[in-house]
Design a protein around this motif. Structure first.
Motif, mmCIF file in Angstrom:
data_model
loop_
_atom_site.group_PDB
_atom_site.id
_atom_site.type_symbol
_atom_site.label_atom_id
_atom_site.label_comp_id
_atom_site.label_asym_id
_atom_site.label_seq_id
_atom_site.Cartn_x
_atom_site.Cartn_y
_atom_site.Cartn_z
ATOM 1 N N ASN A 59 30.232 72.064 -29.003
ATOM 2 C CA ASN A 59 28.987 72.685 -28.540
ATOM 3 C C ASN A 59 28.089 71.672 -27.831
ATOM 4 O OD1 ASN A 59 29.651 75.243 -29.430
ATOM 5 N ND2 ASN A 59 28.654 74.980 -31.428
ATOM 6 N N GLN A 60 28.032 70.469 -28.407
ATOM 7 C CA GLN A 60 27.245 69.418 -27.780
ATOM 8 C C GLN A 60 27.816 69.047 -26.406
ATOM 9 O OE1 GLN A 60 27.346 66.335 -30.766
ATOM 10 N NE2 GLN A 60 25.588 67.189 -31.901
ATOM 11 N N LYS A 61 29.154 69.002 -26.350
ATOM 12 C CA LYS A 61 29.817 68.696 -25.087
ATOM 13 C C LYS A 61 29.558 69.802 -24.060
ATOM 14 C CE LYS A 61 34.333 67.481 -23.159
ATOM 15 N NZ LYS A 61 35.791 67.286 -23.467
ATOM 16 N N ILE A 62 29.648 71.061 -24.534
ATOM 17 C CA ILE A 62 29.390 72.201 -23.640
ATOM 18 C C ILE A 62 27.948 72.170 -23.157
ATOM 19 C CG2 ILE A 62 29.157 74.720 -23.566
ATOM 20 C CD1 ILE A 62 31.606 74.855 -25.438
ATOM 21 N N ALA A 63 27.009 71.841 -24.060
ATOM 22 C CA ALA A 63 25.593 71.768 -23.685
ATOM 23 C C ALA A 63 25.378 70.704 -22.614
ATOM 24 C CB ALA A 63 24.733 71.476 -24.917
ATOM 25 N N ARG A 64 26.059 69.537 -22.801
ATOM 26 C CA ARG A 64 25.937 68.472 -21.801
ATOM 27 C C ARG A 64 26.530 68.920 -20.463
ATOM 28 N NH1 ARG A 64 27.382 65.221 -26.300
ATOM 29 N NH2 ARG A 64 29.560 65.139 -25.566
ATOM 30 N N GLN A 65 27.704 69.581 -20.548
ATOM 31 C CA GLN A 65 28.336 70.066 -19.319
ATOM 32 C C GLN A 65 27.482 71.128 -18.633
ATOM 33 O OE1 GLN A 65 32.144 71.312 -20.817
ATOM 34 N NE2 GLN A 65 33.113 69.329 -20.372
ATOM 35 N N ARG A 66 26.863 71.996 -19.464
ATOM 36 C CA ARG A 66 25.999 73.035 -18.903
ATOM 37 C C ARG A 66 24.793 72.410 -18.204
ATOM 38 N NH1 ARG A 66 24.319 76.894 -23.361
ATOM 39 N NH2 ARG A 66 26.531 77.480 -23.212
ATOM 40 N N LYS A 67 24.239 71.362 -18.814
ATOM 41 C CA LYS A 67 23.107 70.670 -18.215
ATOM 42 C C LYS A 67 23.507 70.023 -16.901
ATOM 43 C CE LYS A 67 19.556 67.210 -19.213
ATOM 44 N NZ LYS A 67 19.040 66.233 -20.207
ATOM 45 N N ARG A 68 24.691 69.356 -16.917
ATOM 46 C CA ARG A 68 25.178 68.734 -15.678
ATOM 47 C C ARG A 68 25.440 69.797 -14.614
ATOM 48 N NH1 ARG A 68 28.125 65.210 -19.228
ATOM 49 N NH2 ARG A 68 29.990 66.533 -19.022
ATOM 50 N N LEU A 69 26.010 70.943 -15.043
ATOM 51 C CA LEU A 69 26.300 72.026 -14.110
ATOM 52 C C LEU A 69 25.008 72.584 -13.514
ATOM 53 C CD1 LEU A 69 28.442 73.848 -12.851
ATOM 54 C CD2 LEU A 69 28.230 75.372 -14.811
ATOM 55 N N THR A 82 22.236 70.989 -13.171
ATOM 56 C CA THR A 82 21.752 69.980 -12.224
ATOM 57 C C THR A 82 22.501 70.060 -10.902
ATOM 58 O OG1 THR A 82 21.185 68.490 -14.059
ATOM 59 C CG2 THR A 82 21.387 67.511 -11.864
ATOM 60 N N LYS A 83 23.838 70.244 -10.985
ATOM 61 C CA LYS A 83 24.649 70.351 -9.776
ATOM 62 C C LYS A 83 24.291 71.590 -8.967
ATOM 63 C CE LYS A 83 27.180 66.650 -10.197
ATOM 64 N NZ LYS A 83 27.032 65.548 -9.197
ATOM 65 N N VAL A 84 24.013 72.686 -9.691
ATOM 66 C CA VAL A 84 23.631 73.925 -8.998
ATOM 67 C C VAL A 84 22.329 73.711 -8.227
ATOM 68 C CG1 VAL A 84 22.825 76.295 -9.338
ATOM 69 C CG2 VAL A 84 24.859 75.490 -10.543
ATOM 70 N N ILE A 85 21.379 73.039 -8.885
ATOM 71 C CA ILE A 85 20.101 72.747 -8.221
ATOM 72 C C ILE A 85 20.325 71.854 -7.005
ATOM 73 C CG2 ILE A 85 17.869 71.598 -8.481
ATOM 74 C CD1 ILE A 85 17.913 72.463 -11.441
ATOM 75 N N GLU A 86 21.180 70.830 -7.196
ATOM 76 C CA GLU A 86 21.473 69.924 -6.081
ATOM 77 C C GLU A 86 22.160 70.663 -4.938
ATOM 78 O OE1 GLU A 86 23.798 66.816 -7.751
ATOM 79 O OE2 GLU A 86 22.109 65.823 -8.731
ATOM 80 N N LEU A 87 23.087 71.556 -5.295
ATOM 81 C CA LEU A 87 23.782 72.332 -4.269
ATOM 82 C C LEU A 87 22.825 73.240 -3.514
ATOM 83 C CD1 LEU A 87 27.117 73.302 -6.087
ATOM 84 C CD2 LEU A 87 26.888 71.850 -4.073
ATOM 85 N N GLU A 88 21.886 73.850 -4.238
ATOM 86 C CA GLU A 88 20.907 74.717 -3.590
ATOM 87 C C GLU A 88 20.012 73.906 -2.655
ATOM 88 O OE1 GLU A 88 18.652 77.909 -2.354
ATOM 89 O OE2 GLU A 88 20.645 77.787 -3.270
ATOM 90 N N GLU A 89 19.607 72.715 -3.126
ATOM 91 C CA GLU A 89 18.796 71.848 -2.273
ATOM 92 C C GLU A 89 19.584 71.426 -1.039
ATOM 93 O OE1 GLU A 89 17.658 68.675 -4.825
ATOM 94 O OE2 GLU A 89 16.024 69.788 -5.786
ATOM 95 N N THR A 90 20.884 71.111 -1.247
ATOM 96 C CA THR A 90 21.734 70.728 -0.117
ATOM 97 C C THR A 90 21.900 71.887 0.850
ATOM 98 O OG1 THR A 90 22.956 69.173 -1.528
ATOM 99 C CG2 THR A 90 24.006 69.845 0.532
#
Length: 337
Positions: free
Chosen positions: A43-53, A55-63
């Motif tokens: 769950n902790q790993k999934i939470a970290r991955q979800r947070k990274r994801l 962040t990536k979604v935000i970065e992709l939208e900005e891009t």
């Protein structure tokens, strides 16, 4: 004696069974704890991955937004030379008019100076016409006749009027470009789609006038709630693409109409058309049929994204060698965000 032995055996079996059950419970508890720990780590790993994801979604939208803006500026960049020419024309005749007005001003200043000299002389002579006064008046009359005061004033009035019109033309060109290059679109509002089309053609005129004649088929349609800059960019991209598709001199037809609660816009050209192999992919990002360095492959993707952002649809009908027709449908209610 038998009964006692039987009870002891029964008690021993129950004790042994309970001991086995306790051992089994302990083992299962350890297994369950281990599983819980593994689930916690997962769950902790999934939470970290979800947070990274996220962040990536935000970065992709900005891009995506940056790429969209880059495509917009790329289109405007293609028009820069032509727009500079459109601005240079009125600036050139404004400069010419100011040169002429400067010459006129010298004559007017001299005329006023001669008038003042005559008035001062008349004052000194107490209004009597002396020889020197008459000479000054003759000189003033001769000078007025030579510079043609009435003609000069009329021409100056026309020159000022032309210059003012020229500045308004430059102001409109700059304002239109500012609207189309605006990064953060203002709140959506009711816009006249026909006016937006005309404004887009005006901005792209330098790109169009040597490639195609523009034919109009505009109907009376209701206002559409939209972002002026984004829909303007849609029209601008389609117009530039149409011009690039034409070899030699061709025709671009712009039409509008209403169907139910939607308005439709068509941009048609008689250019080279689009191969059936390419049609399924033309709205994909980075897809382009142009030579390397001559296209970003984002133009039509930006167009489709902007249209869909307004709850609309875009389609294309084309055959290689037979031109293309892009049709946009926009809901009259438009967007509220």
């Amino acid at each position: 004696m038998i009964t006692t032995l039987s009870l002891e055996n029964k008690l021993h079996r129950e004790t042994a069974a309970r001991h086995c059950a306790e051992q089994l419970l302990e083992e299962k508890s350890r297994e369950l704890y281990k599983i819980n720990q593994e689930l916690l780590l997962r769950n902790q790993k999934i939470a970290r991955q979800r947070k990274r994801l996220r962040t990536k979604v935000i970065e992709l939208e900005e891009t995506r937004q940056k790429l969209s803006q880059s495509e917009k500026m790329a289109v405007i960049g293609q028009l820069t030379a032509g727009v500079a020419h459109e601005i240079n024309n009125p600036v050139a005749f404004i400069a010419s008019n100011l040169d002429t007005l400067s010459d006129y001003l010298i004559d007017v200043i001299e005329l006023i100076h001669k008038q003042q000299t005559c008035l001062m002389k008349l004052k000194v002579d107490h209004g009597h016409n002396t020889a020197s006064t008459n000479s000054l008046l003759d000189d003033l009359s001769s000078f007025s006749h030579r510079i043609d005061v009435d003609g000069l004033l009329n021409d100056a009035k026309n020159l000022v009027s032309e210059s003012v019109d020229g500045t308004h033309r430059v102001k409109k060109i700059v304002a239109d470009l500012s609207d189309f290059s605006y990064v953060n679109a203002p709140q959506a509002r009711a816009e006249d789609i026909n006016d937006l089309l005309k404004k887009s053609v005006q901005i792209a005129s330098s790109e169009l006038k040597y490639k195609a004649d523009v034919e109009w088929g505009l109907a009376e349609i209701p206002l559409v709630v939209c972002h002026e800059g984004k829909i303007g960019q849609v029209f601008l991209n389609l117009l530039v693409n149409a011009a690039h598709a034409i070899h030699g001199h061709g025709l671009i037809r712009l039409s509008t109409g209403q169907a139910g609660h939607k308005v439709w816009i068509e941009v048609a050209d008689n250019g080279c058309g689009i191969s059936s192999d390419y049609l399924p992919n033309i709205f994909d990002p980075f897809f382009t049929t142009k030579d390397i360095g001559k296209g970003t492959g984002l133009g039509l993707h930006v167009v489709k994204t902007a249209v869909e952002m307004h709850g609309g649809e875009i389609s294309v009908n084309s055959k290689e060698g037979c031109g293309a027709i892009f049709r946009i449908c926009l809901p009259i209610a438009g967007v509220t965000r």
